[in-house]
Design a protein around this motif. Sequence first.
Motif, PDB file in Angstrom:
ATOM      1  N   PHE A  41      65.297  77.196   4.461  1.00 16.67           N
ATOM      2  CA  PHE A  41      64.988  75.783   4.660  1.00 16.67           C
ATOM      3  C   PHE A  41      63.490  75.570   4.845  1.00 16.67           C
ATOM      4  N   ALA A  88      62.542  73.331   1.880  1.00 17.77           N
ATOM      5  CA  ALA A  88      62.539  71.942   2.330  1.00 17.77           C
ATOM      6  C   ALA A  88      61.332  71.613   3.195  1.00 17.77           C
ATOM      7  N   ALA A 112      71.937  72.560   1.836  1.00 21.80           N
ATOM      8  CA  ALA A 112      71.284  71.317   2.251  1.00 21.80           C
ATOM      9  C   ALA A 112      72.286  70.174   2.318  1.00 21.80           C
TER      10      ALA A 112
END
Length: 276
Positions: free
Chosen positions: A244, A248, A215
Amino acid sequence: MSAEYVSVQPPVALRGRVLRLLGYREHASAPRRRRQPAAGGVALILGLHPLTLSGPALGTATADAFVGAPSDTWVLTEFTGPQAGVQVDLTPAAAFTVLGGRALPGGAVPRLEELHDPTLAALPARLAAEPTWAGRFALVNALLAERLLDPRARVVAPEVCWAWDRLLATDGRVGVAELAAGTGWSTRHLQSRFRDQVGLTPGTARRVLRFGRAAGLVGRGREPLAGIAVACGYADQAHLTREFRALAGLPPAAFRAEVFASVQDLPPGPGQDRAS
């Protein structure tokens, strides 16, 4: 959005356990949303105004002062109007001691009043009554020092600290069996003690710390995603993208665009002040 950020280093005696103290004062005339991806550290938010938190692990909640535990998922925060307080970034071992010898479950985001710790829960009100940043940081540091420097305080086992440090130093690229061998414990015993004192299993911590490196690389530059995947030990770019999405909440290209769009809103590094 108007904002003031004051970031300072902790006192020398607390460094290595307390990573940063950030004072913030913001005002947003329109809803302001931020993404907090999966992370291995602990954030103690001593906020003075409520904000909305949402994510796959907690649904939707409202809180002003809370603790963000190590997590393998993402959270969105949102507020309109004023926002102010102090954020304290802690290692998992420091958080264990500050919270009285307990680790929060991975992904937990409890409000301070839910921790049954009246002294900690009362700290935001004391910060609100203090007119200067120096005074606010002094109050926070006093509480941290009282707990972290107490020789009677409960602490994380040295073997767990060693395993965490190895994971951190390698960005998660060390196997659990190797960690267990380094501690002299069985894999099962390490997994149990690590989870009890950090909040994540060693395997989940490996995943989160590897993602943290990825990240950082995705958010800071324009390096091709395929190269980042290789550098961070993912099988290929598709594997990176899956991580991701899971950790995220969006693919890496969208994460990069979101970081670039909000770069002027990022708080300063330690020792820097910024008002805008």
